[in-house]
Design a protein around this motif. Sequence first.
Motif: not given
Length: 291
Positions: A137-150
Amino acid sequence: MSTRTLISPAQLARPRGRILYWVVFAVVVGGFTLAFLGPLYWMVSSGFKDTQEVIQTPPTLVPGSFAPENYSRAWEVMDLATLLFNTLYYALGALAFQLVLDVAAAYSLSKLRPVLGKAVLGMMLATLMIPATVLVVPQYLTVLDVPIFERNLLNSPWVIWLPSVTNAFNIFLLKRFFDSIPKELLDAASIDGASPTRILWSIVLPVSRPILGVVSIFAVVGVWKDFLWPMLTLPDPTAQTLNVGIYSLSAGVPVNVLIAALTIASVPTLLLFLVFQRNIMGGLTAGGLKG
């Protein structure tokens, strides 16, 4: 110093002891062979059976109806050529990123000795204690909207490549091997004016071929066998991996054709192991001794 065994040479020299030894040996080897090769044989042979023979009870040991066209049908119906290309593309990309970044991390921890290097390595190894499903779940939320790069990385190769780089086990294997390289060899190169990067490229990497081969095989097989993560992050049918594609198309496919497709999907990794099994064992044990 004599070698200690379960059966003494005196007992083995007696006819009764020799017979008992070979009987136990044959039973153990035969049992393990059946346990490991039995499912593989069932999968391959079921691909040659017709639909009725595959589902009948009890199952047949030898196919009564030989239908090799099941494999060609599975190749066409499930578009295995595209799925194989996608999986190979993802696997080679993950391999390239791991060889570059994991080698750099292991070399830094082993030879450059950074501040708090042991603490960093300990935290890396601690992540191995976390079940992989907890991180989904944390990885999925990260790739769904990558921090900084958005950026949304779904349906892109980066969604497979980037998570595969953070492999603490491969970094540990590489560091252990780098630790076994004699320090005198690197010091001699440093005295001759070689920079740390030059030492890595000209000395460390050439003598690290066994462990690099092991890490390469682990990287390829890790992407090849993964199912949950590609299923969540690659919903586009044209971008799916082999395992996810077969699962997605299995609804309207006969059982024998599905088993034939699974057999084809298993062949590359089996060949990879059979060809490089000596390199795998040699690489895993190469860092155990100094010098």
